[in-house]
Structures are given as structure tokens and as C-alpha cells.
Design an enzyme around this catalytic site. Structure first.
Site, PDB file in Angstrom:
ATOM      1  N   ASP A 124       9.719   1.609  19.705  1.00 18.25           N
ATOM      2  CA  ASP A 124       9.888   1.112  18.344  1.00 18.25           C
ATOM      3  C   ASP A 124      10.953   1.967  17.670  1.00 18.25           C
ATOM      4  O   ASP A 124      11.122   3.141  18.004  1.00 18.25           O
ATOM      5  CB  ASP A 124       8.574   1.185  17.557  1.00 18.25           C
ATOM      6  CG  ASP A 124       8.586   0.290  16.322  1.00 18.25           C
ATOM      7  OD1 ASP A 124       8.015  -0.820  16.377  1.00 18.25           O
ATOM      8  OD2 ASP A 124       9.179   0.694  15.301  1.00 18.25           O
TER       9      ASP A 124
ATOM     10  N   ARG B 154      10.544  -0.309  -3.092  1.00 14.29           N
ATOM     11  CA  ARG B 154      10.362   0.641  -1.989  1.00 14.29           C
ATOM     12  C   ARG B 154      11.238   1.880  -2.151  1.00 14.29           C
ATOM     13  O   ARG B 154      10.790   3.011  -1.936  1.00 14.29           O
ATOM     14  CB  ARG B 154      10.678  -0.044  -0.659  1.00 14.29           C
ATOM     15  CG  ARG B 154       9.766  -1.218  -0.322  1.00 14.29           C
ATOM     16  CD  ARG B 154       8.408  -0.757   0.188  1.00 14.29           C
ATOM     17  NE  ARG B 154       7.547  -1.890   0.515  1.00 14.29           N
ATOM     18  CZ  ARG B 154       7.555  -2.535   1.673  1.00 14.29           C
ATOM     19  NH1 ARG B 154       8.399  -2.165   2.627  1.00 14.29           N
ATOM     20  NH2 ARG B 154       6.735  -3.538   1.883  1.00 14.29           N
TER      21      ARG B 154
END
Length: 299
Positions: A164, A55
Site C-alpha cells: 500500500d 482535511r
């Protein structure tokens, strides 16, 4: 996080590349894991080292860096604050869908909401928090459940807070537009009533009606930071979020939610989670991973 936002949870880590493009030492991994824990409370096990390399290797290429040592130096500097946010986005995955774990919505519809309907129609209020809302499927599922019982909900004092840690997924949720394949889990009658076809870049998509969207307020929020809301909430959905925290952090999150719940309010959590720490004694299980605040409990 709900999936919400979470660390990718594959059963076995992918093997590191035989000829690694970037130097990546155990010390580099520990630095990144510590930063993720400090910023978001997320525990990153050593088995995720290959995921971290994959990633963040993309970030190194984009930044023109030659090693993870350089990257760790960047995120540890004053100039690296923005990159730490991008690192968090890169290392988390949003796994969610409409009406995921449907028993919670069944409980909301059959047990929690009915006793509140008469009061809210007479000027009362209903507040529900989706903590870890990801791209919005959970709060929209809550809104559709509410509308199923109270079609005029948008004109009453009913609000759903959706939060979030990832500002990008919050923005997607606020837009309320989804492709056909993502709305398949929504019952047909709800789709007909509350979703409108729209053209987005030449592609057919579906947008939630304003009556649905008005029920929800989307906000970015890191659960490790100060919580600005006061409540009380009749229900909190915090599903598949705490599983990525260590036990200490889980206990802290549950304890912080207790004073935000209305008397006998509900806490809905993920199928592999449990309420732990001092808050555990304040809840009584009521169905699968559904917990009601015990009568008389106070902060």
C-alpha cells in the site's frame, strides 16, 4: 489503497465554511491536486475542494500556517517532501473489511487454488499480490482462504505480498491485531482456529496466529514508482484502487501487471472497475470482476 486507500467518495461535497479560517483559492486546490496526481496517480476532482479544505486545514493548524498559499509553497519546496507524504495520508481514506466482495475469495478457493495444491505440496510455489492492502484485511482474507485448502501452507512455498502507498496502514496490517467488531465478517471456524485474544492497552483484541502471519509480507509501495517484485503471481488483487486513477493511469497499471502474472493467472478488481487500455485484450472475464490472463499471452 483498497480500499484500500482512496479519496473519500461522498456523493456530494460538503459546503465550504461560511467564514473560512484559511484563504483557499482555486489555484491552491489545483496545486494540491497536481501534487497528489504526480505523487500517487490519484485524480482529485474539483467537487472535493471542501474535503481538501477540511482535511488539510488540520495540517495548517498543526504547522502554524496562515493560508493554503503558504501550504502550497511548503509542499512545493525541497523541505516539503515529508509534508507531501502527510498530505497524501490526510487526503486518503481506508475503506476495507475482511472478505469484502466475497465472490473473489470463492473463486480463489474453488477455481484458482485447487489445481495448484498438488504441485505446491511437491515443492512448487504459489505467489499472490494484494495491491492496495490497506490495514491488512484483504491479504489476511487471502491467507485464510489458502489455509482453508492447505492447512500446512506456512511450511510450503506459498507467499502473499501485501502493499500500500500508506506506510502507516501497512504497519497496522503487519501487526495483525484487530478489534472484535472488525473480525465479525470472518467465519466462526476460522476465528477459532487462526485468531488469538490479546490485551492491548487494557482492551480485548485479536491477533492472527503466526502460521497466518508468516504467509504475508507487508511492504509500502507507490504504484506510480518502480515495482521491485518479479513474480510470477498466480493472482493479483487490485480492487477499488484503479477507480481513483484517470483512464490513462489505469491502463498503465493494468499493462504493468500483465508480465507479472503467471500463465493463466487471475486479476481480481473492484466491482466498479474494468480492465482498460492495451491490457484489456489479454484477459478473459471469468466471473464478476475476475479476469484470467489468456492462455499463451506473454509480456
Amino acid at each position: 489503497m483498497n480500499r484500500a486507500t482512496s479519496i473519500d467518495g461522498s456523493a456530494a461535497p460538503a459546503a465550504m465554511p461560511a467564514a473560512a479560517e484559511f484563504d483557499f483559492t482555486p489555484e491552491d486546490f489545483e496545486t494540491i491536486a497536481a501534487a497528489l496526481y504526480t505523487d500517487a496517480g490519484i485524480h482529485l476532482p474539483k467537487t472535493k475542494s471542501a474535503l481538501v479544505y477540511s482535511r488539510l486545514g488540520k495540517r495548517l493548524r498543526q504547522l502554524g500556517l496562515e493560508s493554503f498559499r503558504d501550504y502550497c509553497a511548503l509542499i512545493g519546496s525541497d523541505a516539503g517532501a515529508e509534508e507531501r507524504g502527510r498530505m497524501l495520508d490526510a487526503l486518503t481514506t481506508n475503506v476495507t473489511r475482511f472478505f469484502r466482495e466475497p465472490h473473489h475469495f470463492d473463486h480463489l478457493k474453488s477455481r484458482l487454488l485447487p489445481p495448484l495444491v498438488a504441485a505446491v505440496r511437491k515443492g512448487g510455489r504459489i505467489r499472490i499480490w494484494s495491491a492496495g492492502c490497506s490495514t491488512g484485511q484483504e491479504p489476511y482474507s487471502i491467507a485464510l482462504t489458502v489455509l482453508g485448502l492447505i492447512p500446512e501452507a506456512a511450511s510450503l512455498d506459498i507467499r502473499i505480498l501485501a502493499t500500500d502507498i500508506n506506510a502507516n496502514v501497512v504497519k497496522t496490517g503487519a501487526g495483525g491485531i484487530y478489534p472484535q467488531e472488525e473480525i465479525d465478517e470472518i467465519p466462526a471456524d476460522m476465528k477459532r482456529r487462526w485468531l488469538l485474544p490479546v490485551n492491548v492497552g487494557g482492551e480485548r483484541r485479536f491477533r492472527f496466529d503466526d502460521a497466518v502471519r508468516r504467509l504475508i509480507s507487508f511492504r509500502p509501495l507507490n504504484l506510480m514508482d518502480k515495482w521491485p517484485m518479479r513474480g510470477p503471481f498466480q493472482a493479483i488483487f487490485c480492487r477499488n484502487v484503479a477507480i481513483y486513477f484517470d483512464e490513462k493511469t489505469q491502463g498503465q497499471v493494468w499493462s504493468r501487471m500483465v508480465p507479472l502474472l503467471a500463465q493463466e493467472g487471475m486479476l481480481y478488481i473492484g466491482h466498479s472497475e474494468r480492465v482498460s487500455g492495451p491490457a484489456a485484450r489479454r484477459f478473459a472475464a471469468e466471473g464478476t470482476t475476475s479476469y484470467r490472463l489468456r492462455a499463451g499471452e506473454t509480456a
